[in-house]
Design a protein around this motif. Structure first.
Motif, mmCIF file in Angstrom:
data_model
loop_
_atom_site.group_PDB
_atom_site.id
_atom_site.type_symbol
_atom_site.label_atom_id
_atom_site.label_comp_id
_atom_site.label_asym_id
_atom_site.label_seq_id
_atom_site.Cartn_x
_atom_site.Cartn_y
_atom_site.Cartn_z
ATOM 1 N N PRO A 101 40.335 7.033 0.983
ATOM 2 C CA PRO A 101 38.911 6.915 0.694
ATOM 3 C C PRO A 101 38.658 7.330 -0.751
ATOM 4 C CG PRO A 101 39.346 8.912 1.967
ATOM 5 C CD PRO A 101 40.679 8.320 1.601
ATOM 6 N N GLN A 102 37.900 6.531 -1.469
ATOM 7 C CA GLN A 102 37.647 6.846 -2.870
ATOM 8 C C GLN A 102 36.415 6.105 -3.367
ATOM 9 O OE1 GLN A 102 40.979 5.917 -5.473
ATOM 10 N NE2 GLN A 102 40.851 7.981 -6.302
ATOM 11 N N ASN A 103 35.498 6.850 -3.979
ATOM 12 C CA ASN A 103 34.292 6.262 -4.578
ATOM 13 C C ASN A 103 33.575 5.299 -3.638
ATOM 14 O OD1 ASN A 103 35.251 7.579 -6.845
ATOM 15 N ND2 ASN A 103 36.247 5.745 -7.629
ATOM 16 N N ARG A 105 34.690 3.614 -1.297
ATOM 17 C CA ARG A 105 35.557 2.579 -0.713
ATOM 18 C C ARG A 105 36.560 3.238 0.209
ATOM 19 N NH1 ARG A 105 37.042 0.445 -6.174
ATOM 20 N NH2 ARG A 105 38.864 1.734 -5.825
ATOM 21 N N THR A 107 40.358 2.236 1.275
ATOM 22 C CA THR A 107 41.417 1.247 1.083
ATOM 23 C C THR A 107 42.590 1.532 2.003
ATOM 24 O OG1 THR A 107 40.754 0.993 -1.220
ATOM 25 C CG2 THR A 107 42.944 0.188 -0.629
ATOM 26 N N THR A 162 37.189 -0.710 3.877
ATOM 27 C CA THR A 162 36.474 -1.753 3.128
ATOM 28 C C THR A 162 37.440 -2.668 2.379
ATOM 29 O OG1 THR A 162 36.271 -0.290 1.219
ATOM 30 C CG2 THR A 162 34.414 -0.312 2.769
ATOM 31 N N ASN A 163 38.647 -2.158 2.109
ATOM 32 C CA ASN A 163 39.634 -2.933 1.344
ATOM 33 C C ASN A 163 41.006 -2.828 2.014
ATOM 34 O OD1 ASN A 163 37.482 -1.922 -0.458
ATOM 35 N ND2 ASN A 163 38.586 -3.021 -2.057
ATOM 36 N N ILE A 194 36.425 -8.334 6.430
ATOM 37 C CA ILE A 194 36.604 -7.864 5.047
ATOM 38 C C ILE A 194 36.561 -9.067 4.106
ATOM 39 C CG2 ILE A 194 38.165 -6.627 3.477
ATOM 40 C CD1 ILE A 194 39.271 -5.191 5.968
ATOM 41 N N LYS A 198 38.426 -8.455 -1.272
ATOM 42 C CA LYS A 198 38.854 -7.085 -0.951
ATOM 43 C C LYS A 198 40.111 -7.026 -0.090
ATOM 44 C CE LYS A 198 34.387 -5.223 -1.856
ATOM 45 N NZ LYS A 198 33.172 -4.605 -1.394
#
Ligand code: SAH
Ligand code: SF4
Length: 377
Positions: A101-103, A105, A107, A162-163, A194, A198
């Motif tokens: 998890p990052q910003n 998003r 992934t 999300t990705n 998705i 992405k």
């Protein structure tokens, strides 16, 4: 894909394939949508739970089909939210899946093969050699398992995943059909919904398959470049001897052009101290990528025992990044995450350190399993 009992694993089927399956057992095609939703949105693995499917059809499904992902060997959650799974596939080997998890998003880094035949000189998966192709069910099964761990339905908003990046173990373009099917399920509304921008396939450069990919899908593409000239790339990525830089960059440029508006190639570049991190390499890279619509992602090397390579200093990484940036490129450096669960990597490769330790651990576990079997037989 059928098992020993001749049953089909529905987990790995796209909507169209599932429709054909229903037709093949004399049922209506619309059943595919219902069942897909149960499998992927609700993470269900038994037909009994499918309350909008009548009893007779549920029994029929039990006779002809099953739903099973790869076996989870370990699941770890890091303090920074990173999650990692080690799963066992049919060949008996294990592969890794990592969630970062990052910003805003989330992934998921997914594996496509157990081991890899391409033997890039700095990659621990390559050092293991090729073991097996994952089935479509084993590839999408990694998304299924990760999604279930959040206990959520993949609604259009507020989704955990999300990705998806095909940047785990293996070369996705050498397991083409299964990778394409599973990416389709990732993108289908009744799968994980998705967007095509992405879902990213990363390749070390199987040029003819990049063209083939362009005929069947429009997912995002990443090229593992790692060297700005053929002489050096031949050493780092042996596949370059077959498909040199000009050939693979042309294929990638064609792929991106076909996607149309505002799409670009992601260029991955693992920085190896004293090998490919010098100003001359940055200069060559600037010239090489001049006409390629791309974003560059620098991956500081993740060391593993006996690799023979080192991670460059932060100053060297910064210097390299600055040179590309000043030449007008969009450049990011992947940060290491999930250290406490050994999920750290060039963000998404799965920690190679851990992989090496893990193999020792697995050998021990397997020996124990063998001993148990011997004792009980
Ligand atoms: N086989 C595909 C996808 C999996 S590897 C490919 O090569 O593109 C995903 C990325 O991690 C690739 O760019 C790969 O070169 C990189 N990588 C492999 N080992 C690494 C290591 N030890 N440190 C940093 N990046 C690594
Ligand atoms: Fe295979 Fe990619 Fe590793 Fe190269 S970097 S050996 S292609 S997994």
């Amino acid at each position: 894909m059928t098992n020993a009992a001749g049953k089909v694993n529905l987990l790995g089927l796209t909507k169209a394939q599932l429709e054909n399956f229903f037709e093949s057992i004399g049922e209506k095609r619309f059943r595919a949508g219902q069942v897909m939703k149960w499998i992927h949105h609700f993470g269900v693995d038994n037909f009994e739970a499918m309350t909008n499917v009548g009893k007779a059809l549920r029994e029929k499904l039990n006779q002809h089909a099953y739903i099973a992902g790869p076996e989870i060997v370990t699941q770890s959650i890091s303090e920074d939210g990173t999650r990692k799974w080690v799963v066992r596939v049919a060949s008996g080997s294990c592969v890794e899946t990592v969630y970062i998890p990052q910003n805003g998003r989330g992934t998921l880094c997914v594996s496509s093969q157990a081991g890899c035949a391409l033997d890039c000189s700095f990659c621990s998966t390559g050092k293991q050699g090729f073991d097996s192709d994952l089935t479509a069910a084993e590839i999408i099964g990694q998304v299924w398992i990760a999604n279930k761990s959040f206990g959520t339905v993949p609604a259009k908003t507020d989704r955990a995943i999300t990705n998806v990046v095909m940047m785990g173990m293996g070369e996705p373009l050498l397991n083409f059909d299964n990778v394409v099917s599973s990416m389709n399920i990732m993108m289908e509304d009744l799968g994980y919904g998705i967007s095509k921008r992405k879902v990213t396939l990363s390749t070390s450069g199987v040029a003819p398959m990049v063209d083939k990919l362009g005929e069947v899908t429009d997912v995002a593409l990443a090229l593992s470049l790692h060297a700005p000239n053929d002489e050096l790339r031949n050493k780092l990525v042996p596949l370059n001897k077959k498909y040199p830089l000009s050939v693979i960059l042309d294929a990638c440029t064609r792929y991106i052009a076909k996607l149309g508006d505002k799409r670009y190639l992601t260029v991955e570049y693992t920085l190896l101290k004293g090998i490919n991190d010098q100003p001359e390499h940055a200069e060559q890279m600037i010239a090489l990528l001049q006409d390629v619509p791309c974003k560059i992602n620098l991956i500081p090397f993740n060391p593993f025992p006996h690799s023979g390579y080192e991670r460059p200093s932060n100053n060297a990484i910064r210097r390299f990044q600055d040179m590309l940036h000043e030449a007008g490129f969009n450049v990011t450096v992947r940060m290491t995450r999930g250290d406490d669960i050994d999920a750290a990597c060039g963000q998404l490769v799965g920690n190679v350190n851990d992989r090496t330790r893990r193999s020792e651990r697995y050998i021990a576990v397997r020996q124990l399993e063998d001993e148990k079997r011997e004792l009980s037989s």
